[in-house]
Design a protein around this motif. Structure first.
Motif, PDB file in Angstrom:
ATOM      1  N   ARG A 303       0.844  -1.195   0.000  1.00 37.42           N
ATOM      2  CA  ARG A 303       0.000   0.000   0.000  1.00 37.42           C
ATOM      3  C   ARG A 303       0.877   1.242   0.000  1.00 37.42           C
ATOM      4  NH1 ARG A 303      -2.411   0.204   6.285  1.00 37.42           N
ATOM      5  NH2 ARG A 303      -0.486   1.058   7.246  1.00 37.42           N
ATOM      6  N   GLY A 304       0.287   2.382  -0.369  1.00 28.92           N
ATOM      7  CA  GLY A 304       1.022   3.647  -0.375  1.00 28.92           C
ATOM      8  C   GLY A 304       0.065   4.809  -0.214  1.00 28.92           C
ATOM      9  N   ARG A 305       0.548   5.886   0.415  1.00 27.76           N
ATOM     10  CA  ARG A 305      -0.248   7.108   0.480  1.00 27.76           C
ATOM     11  C   ARG A 305       0.659   8.290   0.757  1.00 27.76           C
ATOM     12  NH1 ARG A 305      -3.788   6.975   6.129  1.00 27.76           N
ATOM     13  NH2 ARG A 305      -2.021   7.168   7.581  1.00 27.76           N
ATOM     14  N   LEU A 306       0.170   9.468   0.405  1.00 28.16           N
ATOM     15  CA  LEU A 306       0.951  10.688   0.623  1.00 28.16           C
ATOM     16  C   LEU A 306       0.891  11.080   2.081  1.00 28.16           C
ATOM     17  CD1 LEU A 306       0.020  12.884  -2.475  1.00 28.16           C
ATOM     18  CD2 LEU A 306       2.245  11.848  -1.944  1.00 28.16           C
ATOM     19  N   ASP A 310       3.740  18.618   4.060  1.00 28.36           N
ATOM     20  CA  ASP A 310       3.274  19.141   2.754  1.00 28.36           C
ATOM     21  C   ASP A 310       2.842  18.014   1.831  1.00 28.36           C
ATOM     22  OD1 ASP A 310       6.685  19.576   1.517  1.00 28.36           O
ATOM     23  OD2 ASP A 310       5.550  17.894   2.417  1.00 28.36           O
ATOM     24  N   ARG A 311       2.571  16.862   2.448  1.00 28.97           N
ATOM     25  CA  ARG A 311       2.024  15.734   1.674  1.00 28.97           C
ATOM     26  C   ARG A 311       2.821  15.470   0.408  1.00 28.97           C
ATOM     27  NH1 ARG A 311      -2.248  13.710   2.822  1.00 28.97           N
ATOM     28  NH2 ARG A 311      -3.140  13.363   0.746  1.00 28.97           N
ATOM     29  N   THR A 312       4.149  15.347   0.596  1.00 32.29           N
ATOM     30  CA  THR A 312       4.998  14.996  -0.561  1.00 32.29           C
ATOM     31  C   THR A 312       5.791  13.727  -0.290  1.00 32.29           C
ATOM     32  OG1 THR A 312       6.792  16.328   0.332  1.00 32.29           O
ATOM     33  CG2 THR A 312       5.268  17.427  -1.216  1.00 32.29           C
ATOM     34  N   ALA A 313       5.589  13.146   0.877  1.00 33.78           N
ATOM     35  CA  ALA A 313       6.292  11.877   1.192  1.00 33.78           C
ATOM     36  C   ALA A 313       5.337  10.718   0.901  1.00 33.78           C
ATOM     37  CB  ALA A 313       6.703  11.854   2.662  1.00 33.78           C
ATOM     38  N   TRP A 314       5.776   9.804   0.045  1.00 32.40           N
ATOM     39  CA  TRP A 314       4.927   8.653  -0.326  1.00 32.40           C
ATOM     40  C   TRP A 314       5.254   7.541   0.660  1.00 32.40           C
ATOM     41  CZ3 TRP A 314       0.642   7.704  -2.721  1.00 32.40           C
ATOM     42  CH2 TRP A 314       0.349   6.464  -3.295  1.00 32.40           C
ATOM     43  N   ASP A 315       4.333   7.329   1.594  1.00 34.80           N
ATOM     44  CA  ASP A 315       4.543   6.351   2.667  1.00 34.80           C
ATOM     45  C   ASP A 315       4.168   4.979   2.144  1.00 34.80           C
ATOM     46  OD1 ASP A 315       3.349   6.038   6.136  1.00 34.80           O
ATOM     47  OD2 ASP A 315       4.665   4.809   4.880  1.00 34.80           O
ATOM     48  N   ILE A 316       5.153   4.098   2.107  1.00 33.29           N
ATOM     49  CA  ILE A 316       4.953   2.739   1.585  1.00 33.29           C
ATOM     50  C   ILE A 316       4.825   1.776   2.761  1.00 33.29           C
ATOM     51  CG2 ILE A 316       6.131   0.862   0.348  1.00 33.29           C
ATOM     52  CD1 ILE A 316       7.465   3.105  -1.356  1.00 33.29           C
ATOM     53  N   GLY A 317       3.851   0.864   2.672  1.00 33.15           N
ATOM     54  CA  GLY A 317       3.714  -0.056   3.799  1.00 33.15           C
ATOM     55  C   GLY A 317       3.031  -1.353   3.421  1.00 33.15           C
ATOM     56  N   ARG A 318       2.956  -2.198   4.461  1.00 27.73           N
ATOM     57  CA  ARG A 318       2.275  -3.490   4.336  1.00 27.73           C
ATOM     58  C   ARG A 318       2.692  -4.273   3.094  1.00 27.73           C
ATOM     59  NH1 ARG A 318      -1.802  -2.730   8.301  1.00 27.73           N
ATOM     60  NH2 ARG A 318      -0.475  -1.737   9.908  1.00 27.73           N
ATOM     61  N   ILE A 319       4.014  -4.297   2.861  1.00 25.85           N
ATOM     62  CA  ILE A 319       4.502  -5.157   1.768  1.00 25.85           C
ATOM     63  C   ILE A 319       4.382  -6.588   2.270  1.00 25.85           C
ATOM     64  CG2 ILE A 319       6.481  -5.807   0.343  1.00 25.85           C
ATOM     65  CD1 ILE A 319       7.463  -2.983   0.460  1.00 25.85           C
ATOM     66  N   MET A 320       3.516  -7.353   1.616  1.00 27.49           N
ATOM     67  CA  MET A 320       3.237  -8.712   2.085  1.00 27.49           C
ATOM     68  C   MET A 320       3.518  -9.717   0.976  1.00 27.49           C
ATOM     69  SD  MET A 320      -0.546  -8.053   3.654  1.00 27.49           S
ATOM     70  CE  MET A 320      -1.068  -6.377   4.040  1.00 27.49           C
ATOM     71  N   VAL A 321       4.192 -10.799   1.332  1.00 28.29           N
ATOM     72  CA  VAL A 321       4.406 -11.910   0.406  1.00 28.29           C
ATOM     73  C   VAL A 321       4.104 -13.189   1.176  1.00 28.29           C
ATOM     74  CG1 VAL A 321       6.069 -13.170  -1.003  1.00 28.29           C
ATOM     75  CG2 VAL A 321       6.168 -10.657  -0.895  1.00 28.29           C
ATOM     76  N   ALA A 322       3.247 -14.024   0.589  1.00 34.57           N
ATOM     77  CA  ALA A 322       2.899 -15.289   1.253  1.00 34.57           C
ATOM     78  C   ALA A 322       4.166 -16.016   1.677  1.00 34.57           C
ATOM     79  CB  ALA A 322       2.080 -16.159   0.307  1.00 34.57           C
ATOM     80  N   ALA A 341       3.882   3.752  -8.707  1.00 27.53           N
ATOM     81  CA  ALA A 341       2.475   4.165  -8.603  1.00 27.53           C
ATOM     82  C   ALA A 341       2.299   5.450  -7.797  1.00 27.53           C
ATOM     83  CB  ALA A 341       1.671   3.042  -7.946  1.00 27.53           C
ATOM     84  N   ALA A 342       3.417   5.985  -7.280  1.00 23.84           N
ATOM     85  CA  ALA A 342       3.325   7.204  -6.467  1.00 23.84           C
ATOM     86  C   ALA A 342       2.854   8.377  -7.334  1.00 23.84           C
ATOM     87  CB  ALA A 342       4.676   7.531  -5.850  1.00 23.84           C
ATOM     88  N   PRO A 343       1.977   9.227  -6.807  1.00 24.96           N
ATOM     89  CA  PRO A 343       1.500  10.372  -7.591  1.00 24.96           C
ATOM     90  C   PRO A 343       2.602  11.393  -7.819  1.00 24.96           C
ATOM     91  CG  PRO A 343       0.724  10.515  -5.343  1.00 24.96           C
ATOM     92  CD  PRO A 343       1.388   9.175  -5.485  1.00 24.96           C
ATOM     93  N   ALA A 344       2.377  12.282  -8.779  1.00 26.56           N
ATOM     94  CA  ALA A 344       3.380  13.283  -9.152  1.00 26.56           C
ATOM     95  C   ALA A 344       3.779  14.136  -7.952  1.00 26.56           C
ATOM     96  CB  ALA A 344       2.822  14.171 -10.259  1.00 26.56           C
TER      97      ALA A 344
END
Ligand code: JD8
Length: 392
Positions: A303-306, A310-322, A341-344
Protein backbone atom coordinates in the motif's frame (compact mmCIF):
# COMPACT_ATOMS: atom_id res chain seq x y z
CA UNK A 1 -4.41 18.68 -41.94
CA UNK A 2 -6.77 17.42 -44.68
CA UNK A 3 -9.74 15.22 -43.78
CA UNK A 4 -12.11 13.51 -46.20
CA UNK A 5 -15.16 11.53 -45.12
CA UNK A 6 -16.94 8.99 -47.33
CA UNK A 7 -20.48 7.96 -46.38
CA UNK A 8 -23.92 7.16 -47.86
CA UNK A 9 -25.37 9.39 -45.13
CA UNK A 10 -23.25 12.53 -45.59
CA UNK A 11 -25.80 14.63 -43.65
CA UNK A 12 -24.72 12.64 -40.59
CA UNK A 13 -21.44 14.57 -40.81
CA UNK A 14 -23.12 17.99 -40.84
CA UNK A 15 -21.93 18.65 -37.25
CA UNK A 16 -18.44 18.99 -38.73
CA UNK A 17 -19.56 22.37 -40.01
CA UNK A 18 -20.10 23.48 -36.43
CA UNK A 19 -17.91 23.89 -33.35
CA UNK A 20 -14.34 22.68 -33.43
CA UNK A 21 -13.75 21.57 -37.00
CA UNK A 22 -15.60 24.72 -38.12
CA UNK A 23 -13.19 26.95 -36.20
CA UNK A 24 -10.14 24.96 -37.33
CA UNK A 25 -11.23 25.49 -40.92
CA UNK A 26 -11.61 29.20 -40.29
CA UNK A 27 -8.05 29.20 -38.94
CA UNK A 28 -6.87 27.44 -42.12
CA UNK A 29 -5.59 24.59 -39.97
CA UNK A 30 -8.04 22.10 -41.40
CA UNK A 31 -9.45 21.30 -44.81
CA UNK A 32 -12.38 18.95 -44.35
CA UNK A 33 -14.65 17.51 -47.08
CA UNK A 34 -17.59 15.10 -46.90
CA UNK A 35 -18.32 12.95 -49.95
CA UNK A 36 -21.49 10.98 -50.77
CA UNK A 37 -20.43 7.44 -51.71
CA UNK A 38 -23.40 7.17 -54.05
CA UNK A 39 -21.64 9.70 -56.26
CA UNK A 40 -19.36 6.83 -57.19
CA UNK A 41 -22.15 4.58 -58.47
CA UNK A 42 -23.49 4.44 -62.02
CA UNK A 43 -26.86 2.62 -61.83
CA UNK A 44 -30.25 4.26 -61.64
CA UNK A 45 -30.67 3.24 -58.01
CA UNK A 46 -27.18 4.39 -57.06
CA UNK A 47 -26.67 0.98 -55.42
CA UNK A 48 -23.95 0.60 -52.81
CA UNK A 49 -24.97 -2.72 -51.27
CA UNK A 50 -25.74 -6.30 -52.24
CA UNK A 51 -26.53 -9.66 -50.63
CA UNK A 52 -23.72 -11.36 -48.67
CA UNK A 53 -21.83 -14.24 -50.23
CA UNK A 54 -22.37 -17.28 -47.99
CA UNK A 55 -25.85 -16.08 -47.11
CA UNK A 56 -27.01 -14.56 -43.82
CA UNK A 57 -29.03 -11.53 -42.77
CA UNK A 58 -28.56 -8.02 -44.05
CA UNK A 59 -26.60 -6.56 -46.93
CA UNK A 60 -22.91 -5.88 -47.58
CA UNK A 61 -21.41 -2.76 -49.11
CA UNK A 62 -20.20 -3.34 -52.70
CA UNK A 63 -16.47 -2.82 -53.39
CA UNK A 64 -16.71 -0.89 -56.67
CA UNK A 65 -18.01 2.45 -55.31
CA UNK A 66 -15.23 2.48 -52.68
CA UNK A 67 -12.57 1.71 -55.27
CA UNK A 68 -13.79 4.56 -57.46
CA UNK A 69 -14.07 6.91 -54.51
CA UNK A 70 -10.49 6.24 -53.39
CA UNK A 71 -9.30 6.82 -56.95
CA UNK A 72 -11.26 10.07 -57.24
CA UNK A 73 -9.81 11.32 -53.94
CA UNK A 74 -6.28 10.75 -55.31
CA UNK A 75 -5.12 9.07 -52.12
CA UNK A 76 -1.33 9.06 -51.68
CA UNK A 77 0.78 6.45 -49.88
CA UNK A 78 1.42 8.91 -47.05
CA UNK A 79 -2.30 9.31 -46.48
CA UNK A 80 -4.25 7.30 -43.91
CA UNK A 81 -7.57 5.61 -44.64
CA UNK A 82 -9.54 5.12 -41.42
CA UNK A 83 -12.23 2.44 -41.44
CA UNK A 84 -14.45 2.87 -38.40
CA UNK A 85 -15.60 -0.65 -37.53
CA UNK A 86 -16.69 -2.60 -34.43
CA UNK A 87 -13.81 -5.01 -35.12
CA UNK A 88 -11.18 -2.23 -35.09
CA UNK A 89 -8.55 -1.23 -32.50
CA UNK A 90 -10.12 0.49 -29.51
CA UNK A 91 -9.87 4.28 -30.00
CA UNK A 92 -8.08 6.22 -27.20
CA UNK A 93 -6.18 9.44 -26.58
CA UNK A 94 -2.90 7.87 -27.64
CA UNK A 95 -4.45 7.01 -31.04
CA UNK A 96 -5.91 10.52 -31.28
CA UNK A 97 -2.44 11.98 -30.72
CA UNK A 98 -1.02 9.61 -33.34
CA UNK A 99 -3.64 10.52 -35.99
CA UNK A 100 -3.31 14.26 -35.27
CA UNK A 101 0.23 14.15 -36.62
CA UNK A 102 -0.80 12.63 -39.96
CA UNK A 103 -1.04 14.89 -43.08
CA UNK A 104 -4.33 13.47 -44.41
CA UNK A 105 -7.08 11.24 -43.03
CA UNK A 106 -9.76 9.62 -45.22
CA UNK A 107 -12.63 8.20 -43.17
CA UNK A 108 -14.54 5.29 -44.74
CA UNK A 109 -17.88 5.03 -42.94
CA UNK A 110 -19.61 1.71 -43.56
CA UNK A 111 -23.27 0.78 -43.16
CA UNK A 112 -25.41 -2.36 -43.46
CA UNK A 113 -23.44 -5.42 -42.27
CA UNK A 114 -20.14 -3.81 -43.26
CA UNK A 115 -17.89 -3.26 -46.27
CA UNK A 116 -16.65 -6.00 -48.66
CA UNK A 117 -13.31 -7.12 -47.11
CA UNK A 118 -11.46 -6.66 -50.41
CA UNK A 119 -11.90 -2.90 -50.01
CA UNK A 120 -9.77 -2.94 -46.84
CA UNK A 121 -7.16 -5.13 -48.55
CA UNK A 122 -7.11 -2.75 -51.54
CA UNK A 123 -6.77 0.23 -49.22
CA UNK A 124 -3.70 -1.35 -47.55
CA UNK A 125 -2.06 -1.43 -50.98
CA UNK A 126 -2.51 2.28 -51.68
CA UNK A 127 -2.17 3.94 -48.25
CA UNK A 128 -1.78 3.55 -44.48
CA UNK A 129 -4.87 1.92 -43.02
CA UNK A 130 -6.34 2.16 -39.52
CA UNK A 131 -9.34 0.04 -38.48
CA UNK A 132 -10.71 1.76 -35.38
CA UNK A 133 -13.64 1.02 -33.06
CA UNK A 134 -15.17 3.65 -30.86
CA UNK A 135 -16.01 1.10 -28.19
CA UNK A 136 -17.50 -2.27 -27.36
CA UNK A 137 -21.09 -1.55 -28.35
CA UNK A 138 -22.84 -1.87 -31.73
CA UNK A 139 -23.77 1.19 -33.80
CA UNK A 140 -25.64 1.08 -37.13
CA UNK A 141 -22.80 2.61 -39.09
CA UNK A 142 -19.38 4.22 -38.93
CA UNK A 143 -20.41 7.90 -39.08
CA UNK A 144 -20.83 8.53 -35.35
CA UNK A 145 -17.42 7.01 -34.69
CA UNK A 146 -15.87 9.15 -37.42
CA UNK A 147 -17.39 12.28 -35.86
CA UNK A 148 -16.01 11.45 -32.42
CA UNK A 149 -12.56 10.57 -33.75
CA UNK A 150 -12.40 13.74 -35.86
CA UNK A 151 -13.30 15.90 -32.84
CA UNK A 152 -10.64 14.20 -30.66
CA UNK A 153 -8.01 14.58 -33.42
CA UNK A 154 -8.77 18.11 -34.68
CA UNK A 155 -8.52 19.67 -31.22
CA UNK A 156 -4.93 18.35 -31.00
CA UNK A 157 -3.83 20.06 -34.22
CA UNK A 158 -0.99 22.40 -33.17
CA UNK A 159 -2.20 26.00 -33.12
CA UNK A 160 -5.82 24.98 -32.89
CA UNK A 161 -6.60 25.21 -29.20
CA UNK A 162 -6.80 28.90 -28.23
CA UNK A 163 -4.91 28.02 -25.05
CA UNK A 164 -2.68 24.97 -25.66
CA UNK A 165 -2.12 24.91 -21.88
CA UNK A 166 -5.62 23.47 -21.50
CA UNK A 167 -4.47 20.38 -23.38
CA UNK A 168 -1.81 19.77 -20.73
CA UNK A 169 -4.19 19.27 -17.85
CA UNK A 170 -6.56 16.82 -19.52
CA UNK A 171 -7.59 13.29 -18.71
CA UNK A 172 -5.74 10.58 -20.57
CA UNK A 173 -2.99 12.98 -21.69
CA UNK A 174 -0.31 15.46 -20.54
CA UNK A 175 1.28 15.18 -17.12
CA UNK A 176 -1.80 13.83 -15.45
CA UNK A 177 -1.68 11.12 -18.08
CA UNK A 178 -3.93 8.29 -17.07
CA UNK A 179 -5.90 10.24 -14.47
CA UNK A 180 -9.52 11.29 -14.76
CA UNK A 181 -10.57 14.94 -14.42
CA UNK A 182 -10.69 16.54 -10.96
CA UNK A 183 -14.01 18.17 -9.94
CA UNK A 184 -14.46 21.71 -11.27
CA UNK A 185 -16.44 24.65 -9.84
CA UNK A 186 -17.38 28.23 -10.81
CA UNK A 187 -19.41 31.07 -9.28
CA UNK A 188 -21.59 31.38 -7.16
CA UNK A 189 -19.45 30.34 -4.13
CA UNK A 190 -22.58 28.81 -2.56
CA UNK A 191 -25.31 27.13 -4.59
CA UNK A 192 -28.23 25.16 -3.18
CA UNK A 193 -26.50 25.30 0.17
CA UNK A 194 -23.43 23.72 -1.35
CA UNK A 195 -20.10 25.51 -0.94
CA UNK A 196 -17.19 25.50 -3.38
CA UNK A 197 -14.22 23.73 -1.62
CA UNK A 198 -12.37 26.42 0.36
CA UNK A 199 -8.94 25.39 -1.00
CA UNK A 200 -10.06 26.49 -4.50
CA UNK A 201 -10.78 29.99 -3.21
CA UNK A 202 -7.59 30.14 -1.11
CA UNK A 203 -5.28 31.52 -3.81
CA UNK A 204 -2.68 28.99 -2.62
CA UNK A 205 -1.80 27.54 -6.01
CA UNK A 206 0.42 24.84 -4.50
CA UNK A 207 -2.40 23.62 -2.28
CA UNK A 208 -4.88 23.88 -5.16
CA UNK A 209 -2.61 21.80 -7.41
CA UNK A 210 -2.18 19.15 -4.71
CA UNK A 211 -5.93 19.07 -3.97
CA UNK A 212 -6.77 18.72 -7.66
CA UNK A 213 -4.21 15.96 -8.12
CA UNK A 214 -5.45 14.10 -5.08
CA UNK A 215 -9.06 14.43 -6.31
CA UNK A 216 -8.08 13.20 -9.78
CA UNK A 217 -6.17 10.25 -8.33
CA UNK A 218 -8.99 9.32 -5.90
CA UNK A 219 -11.63 9.58 -8.65
CA UNK A 220 -9.50 7.43 -10.95
CA UNK A 221 -8.91 4.86 -8.22
CA UNK A 222 -12.67 4.64 -7.59
CA UNK A 223 -13.95 4.74 -11.15
CA UNK A 224 -11.12 3.55 -13.39
CA UNK A 225 -8.59 1.59 -11.37
CA UNK A 226 -7.50 0.04 -14.67
CA UNK A 227 -5.95 3.40 -15.59
CA UNK A 228 -3.77 3.48 -12.52
CA UNK A 229 -0.24 2.15 -12.83
CA UNK A 230 -1.12 -1.00 -14.65
CA UNK A 231 1.81 -3.30 -14.15
CA UNK A 232 2.74 -6.88 -13.80
CA UNK A 233 5.39 -9.19 -12.42
CA UNK A 234 8.12 -10.46 -14.72
CA UNK A 235 6.00 -13.56 -15.36
CA UNK A 236 3.10 -11.41 -16.46
CA UNK A 237 1.11 -11.88 -13.27
CA UNK A 238 -0.83 -8.59 -12.96
CA UNK A 239 -0.43 -6.26 -9.97
CA UNK A 240 -3.96 -4.91 -9.52
CA UNK A 241 -5.71 -2.32 -7.39
CA UNK A 242 -7.22 -3.99 -4.37
CA UNK A 243 -10.98 -4.10 -4.19
CA UNK A 244 -13.12 -4.21 -1.02
CA UNK A 245 -13.64 -7.94 -1.52
CA UNK A 246 -9.91 -8.51 -0.96
CA UNK A 247 -10.11 -7.45 2.71
CA UNK A 248 -10.56 -10.93 4.17
CA UNK A 249 -7.65 -12.48 2.31
CA UNK A 250 -5.53 -9.41 3.05
CA UNK A 251 -6.21 -9.95 6.74
CA UNK A 252 -5.10 -13.57 6.49
CA UNK A 253 -1.94 -12.72 4.55
CA UNK A 254 -1.15 -9.83 6.90
CA UNK A 255 -1.44 -12.05 9.96
CA UNK A 256 0.81 -14.68 8.35
CA UNK A 257 3.47 -12.14 7.35
CA UNK A 258 3.53 -10.24 10.62
CA UNK A 259 3.81 -13.39 12.71
CA UNK A 260 7.21 -13.68 11.01
CA UNK A 261 7.94 -10.04 11.91
CA UNK A 262 6.97 -10.74 15.52
CA UNK A 263 9.36 -13.68 15.60
CA UNK A 264 12.11 -11.49 14.15
CA UNK A 265 11.35 -8.63 16.56
CA UNK A 266 10.51 -10.20 19.95
CA UNK A 267 8.67 -7.88 22.34
CA UNK A 268 7.86 -5.28 19.71
CA UNK A 269 4.20 -4.14 19.41
CA UNK A 270 3.06 -4.86 15.83
CA UNK A 271 -0.21 -3.06 14.93
CA UNK A 272 -0.73 -5.24 11.84
CA UNK A 273 -1.23 -8.24 14.09
CA UNK A 274 -4.00 -6.53 16.03
CA UNK A 275 -6.07 -5.13 13.18
CA UNK A 276 -9.64 -6.35 12.75
CA UNK A 277 -11.31 -6.90 9.39
CA UNK A 278 -13.01 -3.51 9.79
CA UNK A 279 -9.63 -1.89 10.51
CA UNK A 280 -8.32 -3.35 7.29
CA UNK A 281 -11.37 -2.29 5.32
CA UNK A 282 -10.92 1.19 6.78
CA UNK A 283 -7.31 1.60 5.75
CA UNK A 284 -8.00 0.16 2.26
CA UNK A 285 -10.11 3.28 1.78
CA UNK A 286 -7.27 5.58 2.80
CA UNK A 287 -4.32 3.92 1.08
CA UNK A 288 -3.70 2.98 -2.57
CA UNK A 289 -3.55 -0.75 -2.14
CA UNK A 290 -2.34 -3.26 -4.73
CA UNK A 291 -2.61 -7.04 -4.70
CA UNK A 292 -1.13 -9.95 -6.60
CA UNK A 293 -3.06 -13.16 -7.20
CA UNK A 294 -1.69 -16.45 -8.43
CA UNK A 295 -4.24 -19.01 -9.52
CA UNK A 296 -6.85 -16.93 -7.71
CA UNK A 297 -4.92 -16.95 -4.42
CA UNK A 298 -3.95 -13.58 -2.93
CA UNK A 299 -0.18 -14.02 -2.53
CA UNK A 300 1.14 -10.46 -2.32
CA UNK A 301 0.12 -6.91 -1.45
CA UNK A 302 1.46 -3.41 -0.80
CA UNK A 303 0.00 0.00 0.00
CA UNK A 304 1.02 3.65 -0.38
CA UNK A 305 -0.25 7.11 0.48
CA UNK A 306 0.95 10.69 0.62
CA UNK A 307 2.06 11.94 4.03
CA UNK A 308 4.12 14.61 5.75
CA UNK A 309 3.44 18.29 6.44
CA UNK A 310 3.27 19.14 2.75
CA UNK A 311 2.02 15.73 1.67
CA UNK A 312 5.00 15.00 -0.56
CA UNK A 313 6.29 11.88 1.19
CA UNK A 314 4.93 8.65 -0.33
CA UNK A 315 4.54 6.35 2.67
CA UNK A 316 4.95 2.74 1.59
CA UNK A 317 3.71 -0.06 3.80
CA UNK A 318 2.27 -3.49 4.34
CA UNK A 319 4.50 -5.16 1.77
CA UNK A 320 3.24 -8.71 2.09
CA UNK A 321 4.41 -11.91 0.41
CA UNK A 322 2.90 -15.29 1.25
CA UNK A 323 5.50 -17.02 3.46
CA UNK A 324 5.69 -20.01 1.15
CA UNK A 325 6.50 -17.78 -1.82
CA UNK A 326 9.15 -15.53 -0.25
CA UNK A 327 12.60 -15.32 -1.84
CA UNK A 328 11.26 -15.28 -5.42
CA UNK A 329 11.51 -11.50 -5.89
CA UNK A 330 7.81 -10.79 -5.38
CA UNK A 331 8.60 -8.39 -2.52
CA UNK A 332 11.10 -6.53 -4.67
CA UNK A 333 8.55 -6.29 -7.51
CA UNK A 334 5.88 -4.94 -5.15
CA UNK A 335 8.35 -2.37 -3.78
CA UNK A 336 9.22 -1.28 -7.33
CA UNK A 337 5.56 -1.10 -8.34
CA UNK A 338 4.44 1.00 -5.39
CA UNK A 339 7.22 3.50 -6.11
CA UNK A 340 6.06 3.75 -9.75
CA UNK A 341 2.48 4.17 -8.60
CA UNK A 342 3.33 7.20 -6.47
CA UNK A 343 1.50 10.37 -7.59
CA UNK A 344 3.38 13.28 -9.15
CA UNK A 345 3.17 15.19 -5.85
CA UNK A 346 5.45 12.62 -4.16
CA UNK A 347 9.09 13.75 -3.90
CA UNK A 348 10.35 11.01 -1.58
CA UNK A 349 9.51 7.52 -0.36
CA UNK A 350 9.22 6.46 3.26
CA UNK A 351 8.86 3.08 4.92
CA UNK A 352 9.14 1.41 8.32
CA UNK A 353 10.20 -2.08 9.33
CA UNK A 354 11.24 -3.95 12.42
CA UNK A 355 14.78 -3.18 13.59
CA UNK A 356 15.31 -6.94 13.67
CA UNK A 357 13.90 -7.61 10.19
CA UNK A 358 17.25 -8.34 8.51
CA UNK A 359 15.82 -9.67 5.25
CA UNK A 360 13.52 -6.65 4.78
CA UNK A 361 16.32 -4.22 5.62
CA UNK A 362 18.59 -5.86 3.04
CA UNK A 363 15.91 -5.57 0.36
CA UNK A 364 15.14 -1.91 1.15
CA UNK A 365 18.80 -0.87 1.22
CA UNK A 366 19.36 -2.71 -2.07
CA UNK A 367 16.48 -0.68 -3.49
CA UNK A 368 18.19 2.56 -2.50
CA UNK A 369 16.47 3.25 0.82
CA UNK A 370 18.57 4.64 3.66
CA UNK A 371 18.01 4.46 7.41
CA UNK A 372 16.76 7.74 8.89
CA UNK A 373 17.72 7.94 12.55
CA UNK A 374 16.62 11.57 12.47
CA UNK A 375 12.98 10.66 12.01
CA UNK A 376 10.64 9.50 14.74
CA UNK A 377 9.87 5.77 14.74
CA UNK A 378 7.54 3.51 16.70
CA UNK A 379 9.39 1.49 19.37
CA UNK A 380 11.41 -1.43 17.92
CA UNK A 381 11.03 -0.13 14.38
CA UNK A 382 13.32 1.75 12.03
CA UNK A 383 12.39 4.23 9.30
CA UNK A 384 14.00 4.39 5.89
CA UNK A 385 13.60 6.90 3.10
CA UNK A 386 14.62 7.41 -0.49
CA UNK A 387 14.47 10.55 -2.60
CA UNK A 388 12.34 10.27 -5.74
CA UNK A 389 14.28 10.64 -8.98
CA UNK A 390 12.84 13.53 -11.06
CA UNK A 391 10.43 12.30 -13.76
CA UNK A 392 10.34 8.81 -12.27
C1 JD8 B 1 -19.13 0.68 -38.79
C2 JD8 B 1 -21.91 -1.13 -40.31
C3 JD8 B 1 -23.32 -1.86 -38.39
C4 JD8 B 1 -21.96 -3.68 -37.41
C5 JD8 B 1 -24.07 -5.50 -37.84
C6 JD8 B 1 -24.97 -3.50 -36.83
C7 JD8 B 1 -17.35 1.75 -34.83
N1 JD8 B 1 -17.85 1.09 -31.95
C8 JD8 B 1 -18.65 0.72 -33.01
N2 JD8 B 1 -19.77 0.02 -32.89
N3 JD8 B 1 -20.32 -0.17 -34.14
C9 JD8 B 1 -19.55 0.42 -35.04
C10 JD8 B 1 -19.81 0.32 -36.51
C11 JD8 B 1 -20.96 -0.37 -36.92
C12 JD8 B 1 -21.17 -0.53 -38.28
C13 JD8 B 1 -20.25 -0.01 -39.21
C14 JD8 B 1 -18.91 0.85 -37.43
C15 JD8 B 1 -20.74 -0.40 -40.50
N4 JD8 B 1 -22.15 -1.19 -38.97
C16 JD8 B 1 -23.05 -3.35 -38.35
C17 JD8 B 1 -21.72 -5.17 -37.33
C18 JD8 B 1 -22.98 -5.85 -36.90
N5 JD8 B 1 -24.30 -4.05 -37.99
C19 JD8 B 1 -18.45 1.01 -34.37
N6 JD8 B 1 -16.45 2.34 -35.15
Amino acid sequence: MKIDVLSIFSDYLAPLELSLPGKARAKGLLDIAVHDLRAFTHDRHRTTDDTPYGGGAGMVMKPEPWGEAFAALEIAESDTIVFTTPSGDRFDQRKAEDLSARPRLVFACGRYEGIDQRVIEHAREIANVEEISLGDYVLNGGEVAALAIIEAVVRLIPGFMGNPESLVEESHSGDTAGLLEYPVYTKPPVWNGREVPAVLRSGDHGAIARWRHEQARRRTAERRPDLLAPSALADGTPIQRAVPGDAGELMTLQRACWVQEALANPGVHIPALHESLDDIRAWMGEWDTYVVRRAGRLVGAVRGRLEGPDRTAWDIGRIMVAPDLQGEGLGRALLEHIQDAAPAAATSYLLFTGAGSERNLRMYKKAGFRLRSDLATPPGAVVLSKPRRPNS
